[in-house]
Design an enzyme around this catalytic site. Sequence first.
Site, short mmCIF file in Angstrom:
data_model
loop_
_atom_site.label_atom_id
_atom_site.label_comp_id
_atom_site.label_asym_id
_atom_site.label_seq_id
_atom_site.Cartn_x
_atom_site.Cartn_y
_atom_site.Cartn_z
N HIS A 36 0.83 -1.22 0.00
CA HIS A 36 0.00 0.00 0.00
C HIS A 36 0.86 1.26 0.00
O HIS A 36 0.56 2.23 -0.68
CB HIS A 36 -0.96 -0.01 1.20
CG HIS A 36 -2.21 -0.78 0.93
ND1 HIS A 36 -2.24 -2.15 0.96
CD2 HIS A 36 -3.46 -0.38 0.57
CE1 HIS A 36 -3.47 -2.56 0.65
NE2 HIS A 36 -4.22 -1.51 0.41
N LYS A 103 -10.07 -7.76 7.39
CA LYS A 103 -10.80 -8.00 8.63
C LYS A 103 -10.70 -6.79 9.54
O LYS A 103 -9.74 -6.01 9.43
CB LYS A 103 -10.30 -9.26 9.33
CG LYS A 103 -8.92 -9.13 9.96
CD LYS A 103 -8.58 -10.38 10.75
CE LYS A 103 -7.16 -10.36 11.28
NZ LYS A 103 -7.01 -9.56 12.50
#
Lengths: 194, 290
Positions: A36, A103
């Site tokens: 990222h 999650k």
Amino acid sequence: MLKLTTPISAETINSLNAGDRVLLSGRIITARDAAHKLMVEKRPDFLRPYLKESVIYHCGPIVSKNEDGTWKFVSAGPTTSSREEPYEADVMEEYNVRGIIGKGGMGQKTMDGLTKSGAVYLHAIGGSGALTAQRVKKVETVLMLEELGSPEAFWVIEVEDFPLVVTMDSKGKSLHKEVAERSDKRAKELLASI
Amino acid sequence: MGINLKDSIVELIRRSSTDYPKDWENAIRKAAENEEAGSSASVALNTILENIALARKNSYPMCQDTGFINIYVDYPFGERESTYTEAINAAVIEATKRQYLRPNAVDSLTGKNSENNTGVNAPAITFHQWDNDYARIRLLQKGGGCENCSAQYRIPDTTLGAGRDLKGVRKVVIDAVNKAQGQGCAPGIIGVAVGGDRAACAKLAKEQLFRKFGERSADTSLAELEKTLLTDLNSLGIGPMGFGGNTTALEVFIGTQHRHPATYYVSVAYDCWAYRNGTMTIKNDEVTYA
């Protein structure tokens, strides 16, 4: 149970609501912390074909190499998504991404990004790595394995009927926010009563 | 030593990484029955049960995050620590090759993964020489996501209204688990320590995670607090994965130790449902796993 297949259109995404359970099939790509950071800072073009109208999976898998040089996912559940909060909205916009699997949910910046880009947050079952790996039918390729190491590399995979819960939709609704508001209220009550 | 220490430790790692203890599995089964049928909470717990069975059958790691490797060695007088260090390092390298472990040791300076789980203080080994005539090796695989949910409080904490007593302890534990939400892969297993300096407090909290399911503290006031807290935490409604539901924690274990008069620390070690630890003992050249 709704079925989704990548590439996913913006119309399909907008028809999904927080709380829906879906089965995802098609090509998706893993990316976590270092990936990222790289996507936001360097915006590499080689990722565009894999990300366009597709889904990013927050996952650092355990992978074994077959004798013929191909790869097999052994254990591959989701990692905690909140670490990508500073980056995700920009990544989705830059690469035209339709979904994020992870999650724990994500924050307001990502929520706004989902609305802007027409994307959803899909929650997998944390810790269920062995089971999830069974839904990975094929490892198409791996990108930047050498530079990022195995857990952090971009794994391009083909999944079939990957079970997920939409916990943040493209219309501003987040189950995580609702659960947190209720538990905050309850925690305050408890603390006041002790 | 007549046994192959390295191979025995590889087996300890395999068991811990891939085979979930039955008592914890039963606790999850019971929790699944306690969630509304067809809810996301119920689906999550049933998926976890399915995953446990599959991992056990195929010797696959239950979770791809096989954790940071913490090893505690208790050894008899006259043995060398280096015997254990060498065997443990070799076992960790072998277990990584066999995919019982994911490479999880990253150089904090360069960001480079060692790719074999060894490095500076990795695996983290704690030695203790004891008076028994046998050795005990305990393994704790602590996931990164749940470790990020662990916390330490300095009491008094005026924001939470937590004073220096068990009521204050209760308050900060509720706060820590509420802040964690589903991020630590709830339902969590909560280790708590009171007292010691900051480092000793964090260490004691983590060691509580070696307790067995249902094992209450020998101290009656702590045993009572463990039960009360479990009810408190499950009333928060965070539920499995933070989907909402009745099961936010599976267990609460509390330990205490003496503290400096000026300090009162409470540490909370949040462990994910995927409790992965194991114990092996070596006596008269015989290895037993528990």
